[in-house]
Design a protein around this motif. Sequence first.
Motif, PDB file in Angstrom:
ATOM      1  N   ALA A   1      38.901  -1.787   2.121  1.00 10.02           N
ATOM      2  CA  ALA A   1      39.318  -0.948   3.374  1.00 10.02           C
ATOM      3  C   ALA A   1      40.626  -0.380   3.705  1.00 10.02           C
ATOM      4  O   ALA A   1      40.983   0.430   4.242  1.00 10.02           O
ATOM      5  CB  ALA A   1      39.073  -1.848   4.530  1.00 10.02           C
ATOM      6  N   ALA A   2      41.601  -1.272   2.568  1.00  7.56           N
ATOM      7  CA  ALA A   2      42.843  -0.548   2.404  1.00  7.56           C
ATOM      8  C   ALA A   2      43.413  -1.478   1.071  1.00  7.56           C
ATOM      9  O   ALA A   2      43.134  -2.346   0.796  1.00  7.56           O
ATOM     10  CB  ALA A   2      43.759  -1.088   3.703  1.00  7.56           C
ATOM     11  N   ARG A   3      44.335  -0.562   0.547  1.00  6.58           N
ATOM     12  CA  ARG A   3      45.101  -1.225  -0.731  1.00  6.58           C
ATOM     13  C   ARG A   3      46.352  -0.711  -0.718  1.00  6.58           C
ATOM     14  O   ARG A   3      46.629   0.429  -0.384  1.00  6.58           O
ATOM     15  CB  ARG A   3      44.305  -0.688  -2.033  1.00  6.58           C
ATOM     16  N   TRP A   4      47.291  -1.633  -1.083  1.00  7.58           N
ATOM     17  CA  TRP A   4      48.642  -1.303  -1.028  1.00  7.58           C
ATOM     18  C   TRP A   4      49.310  -1.287  -2.649  1.00  7.58           C
ATOM     19  O   TRP A   4      48.928  -2.338  -3.375  1.00  7.58           O
ATOM     20  CB  TRP A   4      49.495  -2.446  -0.257  1.00  7.58           C
ATOM     21  N   LEU A   5      49.996  -0.251  -2.981  1.00  9.58           N
ATOM     22  CA  LEU A   5      50.338  -0.058  -4.559  1.00  9.58           C
ATOM     23  C   LEU A   5      51.754  -0.207  -4.480  1.00  9.58           C
ATOM     24  O   LEU A   5      52.444   0.603  -3.736  1.00  9.58           O
ATOM     25  CB  LEU A   5      49.566   1.139  -5.044  1.00  9.58           C
ATOM     26  N   THR A   6      52.260  -0.521  -5.724  1.00  5.46           N
ATOM     27  CA  THR A   6      53.859  -0.300  -5.832  1.00  5.46           C
ATOM     28  C   THR A   6      54.177   0.330  -7.142  1.00  5.46           C
ATOM     29  O   THR A   6      53.482   0.316  -8.072  1.00  5.46           O
ATOM     30  CB  THR A   6      54.385  -1.277  -5.732  1.00  5.46           C
ATOM     31  N   TYR A   7      55.323   1.051  -6.987  1.00  2.86           N
ATOM     32  CA  TYR A   7      55.720   1.511  -8.504  1.00  2.86           C
ATOM     33  C   TYR A   7      57.129   1.105  -8.851  1.00  2.86           C
ATOM     34  O   TYR A   7      57.761   1.548  -9.874  1.00  2.86           O
ATOM     35  CB  TYR A   7      56.167   3.177  -8.277  1.00  2.86           C
ATOM     36  N   THR A   8      57.358   0.314  -8.107  1.00  2.00           N
ATOM     37  CA  THR A   8      58.843  -0.427  -8.204  1.00  2.00           C
ATOM     38  C   THR A   8      58.958  -1.987  -7.782  1.00  2.00           C
ATOM     39  O   THR A   8      57.486  -2.640  -7.782  1.00  2.00           O
ATOM     40  CB  THR A   8      59.712   0.236  -6.925  1.00  2.00           C
ATOM     41  N   ASP A   9      59.881  -2.615  -7.524  1.00  4.87           N
ATOM     42  CA  ASP A   9      60.015  -4.014  -7.155  1.00  4.87           C
ATOM     43  C   ASP A   9      59.614  -4.149  -5.830  1.00  4.87           C
ATOM     44  O   ASP A   9      59.479  -5.304  -5.364  1.00  4.87           O
ATOM     45  CB  ASP A   9      61.141  -4.435  -7.491  1.00  4.87           C
ATOM     46  N   LYS A  10      59.485  -3.381  -4.904  1.00  5.81           N
ATOM     47  CA  LYS A  10      59.137  -3.244  -3.865  1.00  5.81           C
ATOM     48  C   LYS A  10      57.725  -3.759  -3.602  1.00  5.81           C
ATOM     49  O   LYS A  10      56.918  -3.236  -4.478  1.00  5.81           O
ATOM     50  CB  LYS A  10      59.562  -1.905  -3.017  1.00  5.81           C
TER      51      LYS A  10
END
Lengths: 317, 317, 317, 317
Positions: free
Chosen positions: D190-199
Motif C-alpha cells: 500500500a505504500a513504500r518509502w525509498l531513498t537515494y541518500t543516507d536520509k
Amino acid sequence: MTPPLGDIAHIGHAQLFTPDLDASVAFFTDFLGLTVNGQDGDTVYLRTFDDYEHHSLVLTAREQPGLGRLALRTSSEEALRRRVEAIEAAGGTGKWTEDEPGLGRLYVTTDPDGHEHALYWESEHYQAPQALKPSLKNQPQAKPNRGVGVRRLDHINFLAADVLANAEWQEQLLGARPTEQIRLDSGKIAARWLTYTDKSYDVVYTSDWTGSEGRLHHIAFATDTREDILRAADLAIDTGVFIETGPHKHAIQQTFFLYVYEPGGNRIELCNPLTRLVLAPDWPLITWTEEERKKGQAWGLKTIESFHTHGTPPVQP
Amino acid sequence: MTPPLGDIAHIGHAQLFTPDLDASVAFFTDFLGLTVNGQDGDTVYLRTFDDYEHHSLVLTAREQPGLGRLALRTSSEEALRRRVEAIEAAGGTGKWTEDEPGLGRLYVTTDPDGHEHALYWESEHYQAPQALKPSLKNQPQAKPNRGVGVRRLDHINFLAADVLANAEWQEQLLGARPTEQIRLDSGKIAARWLTYTDKSYDVVYTSDWTGSEGRLHHIAFATDTREDILRAADLAIDTGVFIETGPHKHAIQQTFFLYVYEPGGNRIELCNPLTRLVLAPDWPLITWTEEERKKGQAWGLKTIESFHTHGTPPVQP
Amino acid sequence: MTPPLGDIAHIGHAQLFTPDLDASVAFFTDFLGLTVNGQDGDTVYLRTFDDYEHHSLVLTAREQPGLGRLALRTSSEEALRRRVEAIEAAGGTGKWTEDEPGLGRLYVTTDPDGHEHALYWESEHYQAPQALKPSLKNQPQAKPNRGVGVRRLDHINFLAADVLANAEWQEQLLGARPTEQIRLDSGKIAARWLTYTDKSYDVVYTSDWTGSEGRLHHIAFATDTREDILRAADLAIDTGVFIETGPHKHAIQQTFFLYVYEPGGNRIELCNPLTRLVLAPDWPLITWTEEERKKGQAWGLKTIESFHTHGTPPVQP
Amino acid sequence: MTPPLGDIAHIGHAQLFTPDLDASVAFFTDFLGLTVNGQDGDTVYLRTFDDYEHHSLVLTAREQPGLGRLALRTSSEEALRRRVEAIEAAGGTGKWTEDEPGLGRLYVTTDPDGHEHALYWESEHYQAPQALKPSLKNQPQAKPNRGVGVRRLDHINFLAADVLANAEWQEQLLGARPTEQIRLDSGKIAARWLTYTDKSYDVVYTSDWTGSEGRLHHIAFATDTREDILRAADLAIDTGVFIETGPHKHAIQQTFFLYVYEPGGNRIELCNPLTRLVLAPDWPLITWTEEERKKGQAWGLKTIESFHTHGTPPVQP
C-alpha cells in the motif's frame, strides 16, 4: 467579605490514591523523574526537583484510584487565619491536623463538590542530601538524570457536578482569580480555570458528565520545555506508559500537553505553558462558547472521547 | 588508483583507553545513556540506542587514556577487498583479526600518524532483548530513560603531526570526501573535515601542536536535538561532569556542541547538526583562513585554550 | 511604613533613547518582531505580541543612547495612591503627566540613582486591528511572522552607583522582593535582583564601575523557548546584529540568555527562564560570593569584559 | 542490469501546479520562508536557504493543482548517461530539454504511473546576492527572517495506482533503496518509502484509493528542529494557513510532521527527522502490517480521513 487577593500563595501538593502503590511510585520516579522523600506506612511522599517544600505529591494505597487532598500554601500565618475565618463565616467546617512531614498544621476542609482542600502556612524549606545537591544554589535539588524530570506540580483539574458553585467557592473564600471558562449554549458553565499566581491557572473545575461528586480529571506537572514533552512521549511508548492524547496544544490557556495514565488509573498531564503568564491585575475572564470548543484544540485536534468520560475514582455502576 | 566513492559505508565504532574503566563505563551509561552490550576481560562494549550493530564504543582499561581503534564498515565484501588491496598497493600493511563480538573479520591497519583503523564488512544486526525492545520496529532499541540518550557515534577527531598527509590517506585509499578545512597563512593545512556519508563529516584531522603522533582530540556522539545538549549541560553540572566549553555553535560545519571530559581523561563531544547534510556530489572543499578562524565560533565565542592543547594520551614530559 | 506587597502589578514598558531612530525601530521590528503601535514626533511606540497594554517599548530620538522611563503598572487605583503617598512620605518628589497613548495619568519620579520611574494604573487593553487578529482569543495579537517574535518585555537592569540604596528604594517604597544578589568580599552589594511578580526578577541593579549615575545595563525581552534564542543568534549573524555574548545560561537566576546591541548602542537581552518561577512567599534572598561569581556562568563561560564596562549612555571622557 | 547504487545523488526540486500563482508564491515565501529566484512567464522559481542549487521548487500557474516534474540530480555526467541507458533499455522513453535556469540539460521521462521525472547532472552552484549573503561560508544563503525558514526540499510522496510497480521502477532503473513499506493483509503493497541518500527516504509511493494515476499526495520540506514545526503551527493558525493534521510523529520513518494545504490546494508537509539516518548498507526493508497501521501514528494519533482521500489534482467526477 471581599477576600484579599494573595492570601493563597500557590498550590503546594496533591494526594492521589492508587490501587498499585509500587507501580505508581515507579511511574512517578522512573518516568516523571520525581524523588521519593519519605514514606509512612502505605503513604509515599515525592518531590519534583524544583520544589522548595518537602513534597509535591503524596501517593496513598487504596482500593480505588482518585484524588485525596489538594494542599494550598498561604502567603502568611495571618493569611491562613483569614482564610479559615472566611470559610467558617460562610458556614464551612474544617479540622486542623498535623499529619504531613515537613509542614506545620493544616486546616482541612472541602469544596462544595467534596474535594478535600488543606490550607497551611508553616513549611520547612527542603535541604537536599549530599547525593542530591544541585550545582547552583538557587535550585533546591539536582536535576534528575532519569525520566522526564518535571519541574513542578503545575495544576489540578477537578471534576465537579456544579462547576460554577465550586469555582465561586475558590474565588470568594480563597481569592482565586478566574481567567478562562467554557459556557455552553444553555448558559451552563462547563469548565472554569482559576489562578492564585501569575500562572494562567492553578486550579480547574470541569463538569462531570456522570453527575458524580469529588472526582478527579487530572493533575499536571510542568516541564521546562515542549521538547521535554516530545521526549516524554517517546519514553512513554518505549516503557509502556499509556498515552491518552497529545502531544498537542490546548486552545484554552494555550498549554502544550501530553496526557498519560499512571498505573493506578489516574490521568496525569505533562504541560508546558512556554513563558506565558497572566500579569494583568484586571485580566478579563475569557469565555469560550460551545461552538468555539467544537473547533478542537489549538491546531485543530479533535478532543478524544475518553477525555470527557474518564475520571477517578471510576463511577460505580 | 581512483578509489570508488562509497566503499566505506560509515564509521562503525571507536575504542577508547581509560585508566578508570568503572568510572568511564558509568559516565557513558549514566550520563550519555549508552547500554553495555558485553564485556570481555578489561574491555567493555557499549551501544547507542539507534546503532544497528553490536556496539558503538569499546572501552578498554589501560594506564593512559587515548584512542584505540576506529572501525569503519565497508559497503560490501567486495568493497572491503578493494580497500585492502588499495592500502597494500600503496605500501601499507595490516592484519586480519576476529577479535570483536558481533563482527566478522577486521583488517587492522594504521593511518600515517599511527591511528589504528579497522575495516570490516560482516556485522550482525542487533536484536534487542525483551527489556530493551522498542515500541517502533524501525528502531533497534528502546530509547534510554536515563542520561542524555545520544543517537549515534557521530565522528572522530584525530590529532596528527601532519594533517594533510593523513587526510589524503583517507581520501585516496578509503574514498573519504573532504568538505571543509583550515589553511594557515603559511599554507599549512591545520585541520580537515572528511566524510564517507551524507553527513558533513565523519572524520577530522587536527594539527597536534606538540608534534606528537597518534593522539586523540575527541570522539563525538550525536543527539537528537539542541535541547538535548542544553539538558546535557544541566545534567553535567549537577552530576559532576567536567564541561570544557559550550554549548555553542561551530562556525566550521555549523555543529551545535558541548565538550566534556569523561573520567578517564578523554574529551567527548555532544554534537547536533540540526538536519544539515552535504548532498552535493560536487561539494567544493571550503577553506577557512587564519583570519576567519580568529573570529571565533559561529556566534563569536572565542575558542578556549585547552581546546588547542588537551589531547589523549597526554604528552610525556 | 511596611509596603503592601502587590501594589506594583508588573513592569509595563521601558523607554530607550537612540541616536538612530530609524535603525532602532527596524531592529526591534525586523529582528525582535515587535509591532509599531503609534508614533508621536520623534517617539515611536512598539509592542510585543503578548502585551495586553498599548506598548511595551518606547523609542525616542536623542543624541546619546540610554534609558528614559521605566513604567510600572499598579494593581489598582488605590495601590497607585498608596505608592505615591509612600514615596512622598519618604521625601521623594514626582509629577503627574498624561503623556503616553493608551494610558491614564502617570506619576513620574526617580530612584536614588536618577533612573526615571513612572507609576500608573489606568491602561486600555489592546484591541488588535483586523490584520493582527490572533486565532486564539486569549492572546492579544497574532504571533509575528518575522524575526524572533519575543513574548514580552521581561526585565530591566539598571547600572547604579549604589546598588543597595536603589534596591532598598524599590523594596521599601514599591514593595519589590529581592530574590538574589552578589556580595563582594568587601561586603558591598554589587548587584541585586528584585521581583514584583512570580517571575524570579523584574528589576536588577548592577554596580556601575564608573561611578556614574542613571545609566542602563540592558533591557530584556522574554522568548517562548531556548530554541527561539538559538534561532535568534543565527538570525543575528545573518542580518548583522552584533552579539556581545551568549547564548549561554546565567548561574544567577538560571536565565538562558543572548546579549546583542541595538543600532542605537543600547544592550538588549533575549532571555528565557524555562518555566522557572519563584512561588515561595518566604523565598530567602540568595547571596553569591565574589568567589562563586568567579566560576563564571552556569556552564562555565567566563563573563566577557564588555559586560562589566559597556553601559548607556556612554560615560563622557 | 543491476543498477549501481549512487547514480542518483539526491532529489533536486519539485514542480507544483497551482490555480492561484500569487497566493501560492506568497505561501511559500511568507509562511515557509523560501526565496524567489527568478520568474519566467507563469512559472516562478523558489529556493530554500540551504539549497546549493538554483531552485528547490517550481510553481507554475495552471487550472488545476497537482504535481509537475520531480527533478533528480545524478552523481556525475557518467551516472546520468548510465541511468538514461538503463531507462531506455527497459523500454522507457524520454526527451532532453534545457528549460530550467541554473541547470544543464534534463532527461525527462515518467514513472509507470505517469509522474514526470527529470534527470540532470549540470547544476550551477548558487551565489547569493549581497542582500542574501550568509555570515558563514558553508551556507549558500542567509537564514530567512520570516516564516518557518525550512532548510531543504526533503521528499515527495506520489499517489499511484500500483505502488509496487512504481517503487520497483525507482529501485531497478534509478537505484533507489527501499527502507520501509506497508503490506495489506491481501499482500498488496500500500505504500513504500525509498531513498537515494543516507536520509531514510526521499521518495514515497502511496496507493491512490481512486485508482487514478499521476496524482500527488504531498511534497515535504525539512525544518531544522521540531520546535520549528511547533512554531509553524502557531504561525499557521495566526495567518490562516489550513492545518490538515499534526504536529505529531509518524510511526513509519519516525518523522515529526505537520500537514498544511498551500492556497493552490496541494498538500505540503513540514517534516523533521531529528538526526536519524539510515547508514546501514544492508538495511533490511521494514514491513508494517495492516494491523500495525491501525495503531495510528507513533504516539497513538489516529490518521485523519482526508489523509487517505485528498490528492492533487483532484479526481474529476
